[in-house]
Design a protein around this motif. Structure first.
Motif, PDB file in Angstrom:
ATOM      1  N   ARG A  60     -24.757   8.364 140.762  1.00 28.31           N
ATOM      2  CA  ARG A  60     -23.658   9.302 140.551  1.00 28.31           C
ATOM      3  C   ARG A  60     -22.496   8.687 139.780  1.00 28.31           C
ATOM      4  O   ARG A  60     -21.862   9.364 138.965  1.00 28.31           O
ATOM      5  CB  ARG A  60     -23.171   9.853 141.899  1.00 28.31           C
ATOM      6  CG  ARG A  60     -24.166  10.797 142.543  1.00 28.31           C
ATOM      7  CD  ARG A  60     -23.596  11.524 143.732  1.00 28.31           C
ATOM      8  NE  ARG A  60     -24.551  12.498 144.254  1.00 28.31           N
ATOM      9  CZ  ARG A  60     -24.723  13.721 143.777  1.00 28.31           C
ATOM     10  NH1 ARG A  60     -23.977  14.138 142.764  1.00 28.31           N
ATOM     11  NH2 ARG A  60     -25.620  14.543 144.293  1.00 28.31           N
ATOM     12  N   GLU A  61     -22.203   7.417 140.035  1.00 27.81           N
ATOM     13  CA  GLU A  61     -21.074   6.800 139.323  1.00 27.81           C
ATOM     14  C   GLU A  61     -21.358   6.691 137.834  1.00 27.81           C
ATOM     15  O   GLU A  61     -20.468   6.844 137.001  1.00 27.81           O
ATOM     16  CB  GLU A  61     -20.748   5.425 139.911  1.00 27.81           C
ATOM     17  CG  GLU A  61     -21.846   4.387 139.875  1.00 27.81           C
ATOM     18  CD  GLU A  61     -22.755   4.426 141.095  1.00 27.81           C
ATOM     19  OE1 GLU A  61     -23.335   3.365 141.411  1.00 27.81           O
ATOM     20  OE2 GLU A  61     -22.882   5.490 141.728  1.00 27.81           O
ATOM     21  N   SER A  81     -20.278  12.200 132.128  1.00 22.39           N
ATOM     22  CA  SER A  81     -19.546  13.466 132.153  1.00 22.39           C
ATOM     23  C   SER A  81     -18.132  13.308 131.622  1.00 22.39           C
ATOM     24  O   SER A  81     -17.658  14.109 130.805  1.00 22.39           O
ATOM     25  CB  SER A  81     -19.524  14.015 133.577  1.00 22.39           C
ATOM     26  OG  SER A  81     -18.806  15.212 133.645  1.00 22.39           O
ATOM     27  N   ASP A  82     -17.451  12.255 132.066  1.00 26.94           N
ATOM     28  CA  ASP A  82     -16.073  12.013 131.633  1.00 26.94           C
ATOM     29  C   ASP A  82     -15.988  11.765 130.125  1.00 26.94           C
ATOM     30  O   ASP A  82     -14.995  12.127 129.486  1.00 26.94           O
ATOM     31  CB  ASP A  82     -15.479  10.817 132.380  1.00 26.94           C
ATOM     32  CG  ASP A  82     -15.183  11.131 133.841  1.00 26.94           C
ATOM     33  OD1 ASP A  82     -15.199  12.322 134.207  1.00 26.94           O
ATOM     34  OD2 ASP A  82     -14.950  10.179 134.615  1.00 26.94           O
ATOM     35  N   ALA A  83     -17.036  11.152 129.579  1.00 25.18           N
ATOM     36  CA  ALA A  83     -17.054  10.858 128.140  1.00 25.18           C
ATOM     37  C   ALA A  83     -17.494  12.059 127.311  1.00 25.18           C
ATOM     38  O   ALA A  83     -17.420  12.024 126.075  1.00 25.18           O
ATOM     39  CB  ALA A  83     -17.973   9.671 127.858  1.00 25.18           C
ATOM     40  N   GLY A  84     -17.943  13.122 127.965  1.00 23.96           N
ATOM     41  CA  GLY A  84     -18.375  14.315 127.246  1.00 23.96           C
ATOM     42  C   GLY A  84     -19.635  14.110 126.436  1.00 23.96           C
ATOM     43  O   GLY A  84     -19.830  14.743 125.394  1.00 23.96           O
ATOM     44  N   ARG A  90     -24.820   4.898 131.604  1.00 19.43           N
ATOM     45  CA  ARG A  90     -23.471   5.365 131.267  1.00 19.43           C
ATOM     46  C   ARG A  90     -23.376   5.886 129.834  1.00 19.43           C
ATOM     47  O   ARG A  90     -22.295   6.011 129.285  1.00 19.43           O
ATOM     48  CB  ARG A  90     -22.460   4.251 131.508  1.00 19.43           C
ATOM     49  CG  ARG A  90     -22.301   3.930 132.990  1.00 19.43           C
ATOM     50  CD  ARG A  90     -21.385   2.752 133.250  1.00 19.43           C
ATOM     51  NE  ARG A  90     -21.179   2.584 134.681  1.00 19.43           N
ATOM     52  CZ  ARG A  90     -20.097   2.981 135.346  1.00 19.43           C
ATOM     53  NH1 ARG A  90     -19.108   3.570 134.700  1.00 19.43           N
ATOM     54  NH2 ARG A  90     -19.998   2.800 136.652  1.00 19.43           N
ATOM     55  N   LEU A 106     -21.067  10.214 136.366  1.00 17.09           N
ATOM     56  CA  LEU A 106     -19.663  10.591 136.213  1.00 17.09           C
ATOM     57  C   LEU A 106     -19.090  10.019 134.923  1.00 17.09           C
ATOM     58  O   LEU A 106     -18.312  10.692 134.223  1.00 17.09           O
ATOM     59  CB  LEU A 106     -18.848  10.099 137.412  1.00 17.09           C
ATOM     60  CG  LEU A 106     -17.356  10.453 137.415  1.00 17.09           C
ATOM     61  CD1 LEU A 106     -17.161  11.965 137.404  1.00 17.09           C
ATOM     62  CD2 LEU A 106     -16.663   9.821 138.624  1.00 17.09           C
ATOM     63  N   ALA A 107     -19.484   8.788 134.581  1.00 19.00           N
ATOM     64  CA  ALA A 107     -19.020   8.183 133.333  1.00 19.00           C
ATOM     65  C   ALA A 107     -19.510   8.972 132.123  1.00 19.00           C
ATOM     66  O   ALA A 107     -18.767   9.163 131.147  1.00 19.00           O
ATOM     67  CB  ALA A 107     -19.497   6.737 133.249  1.00 19.00           C
TER      68      ALA A 107
END
Length: 249
Positions: A132-133, A139-142, A111, A136-137
């Motif tokens: 994937r989860e 990606s969401d955090a940039g 993450r 996604l973390a």
């Protein structure tokens, strides 16, 4: 139940084949009895007919828990994704000798516990993460420049990075497979810094010997982490940091 280091060393040299575990070498009576006691506590039973200790499942899964943690545990642990504690991340960054603008790969990104602080130093970080989860973390955090959701071992190596900094999975010596694969992504003069099981310091499997030969050829080193370094992440695995250069310095 803590396991003596000499017993762990014996288990690290043992041979496994499916449910069978065979001790190798010559052991004195006390060491043999101590080792047999640990094997039985881990679920193995001596078979006179097979001349081996037999487990209900794969012997390697049972004995690996002892080798990695130095303990007999009542609940089976899986040695896949464990977030890297902040103090371990700090040590990785110190060994990596990062500079702004460096091209860095984090091939087991989780993450972003490692990739985030590295990106904050002004490095260009590419991340690879299978789950994937977790991806996604990230990606969401940039975090980072590029993110691939894929099995790292399936990625064809290309020599593009100044640094690889990583905390790979440990199950069935996957840490060795990931580290040796990751080393092929470095430019000449690059540096790989990785958390690994301390089993690489004493085990005598073909894969361990291959890794130790690469470590020696590249002039790398192993640096111990304190016992319990990953306790906050939910595992008692014993670890080292591998620092492995590539080619010209």
């Amino acid at each position: 139940m803590k396991v003596p280091t000499d017993v762990i060393a014996v288990l690290g040299h043992a041979e496994t084949n499916g449910s069978r575990l065979i001790l190798t070498g010559t052991l004195d009576r006390k060491l043999y009895l101590d080792t047999a006691k640990v094997i039985e506590a881990a679920g193995g039973k001596w078979s006179r007919k097979e001349r081996a200790h037999l487990f209900d499942g794969d012997a390697i899964d049972a004995v690996e828990q002892v080798i990695l943690t130095g303990e007999i545990v009542s609940k089976k642990q899986q040695f896949g994704y464990f977030p890297t504690p902040a103090l371990v991340v700090k040590r990785l960054i110190q060994f990596a000798k990062l500079e702004p603008g460096m091209e860095v790969l984090e091939p087991s990104a989780g993450r972003g516990a490692i990739a985030g602080p590295i990106a904050a130093l002004g490095c260009h970080v590419d991340c690879i993460e299978l789950q994937r989860e977790n991806a996604l973390a990230i990606s969401d955090a940039g975090i980072g420049r590029d993110l691939a959701v894929v099995d790292f071992l399936m990625v064809e190596p290309f020599e593009a990075y100044d640094r690889v900094v990583m905390n790979p999975p440990f199950a069935r010596q996957d840490d060795i497979r990931h580290v040796m694969h990751a080393h092929r992504f470095l430019k000449d003069g690059g540096l790989l810094v990785a958390v690994m099981s301390n089993g690489v310091t004493f085990r005598s499997t073909p894969l361990t010997r291959e890794f130790q030969a690469m470590l020696a050829a590249e002039g790398g080193g192993l640096h111990s982490l304190p016992e319990g370094a990953f306790k906050e992440s939910g595992t008692g695995v014993n670890t080292v940091i591998a620092v492995i250069p590539k080619g010209a310095s």
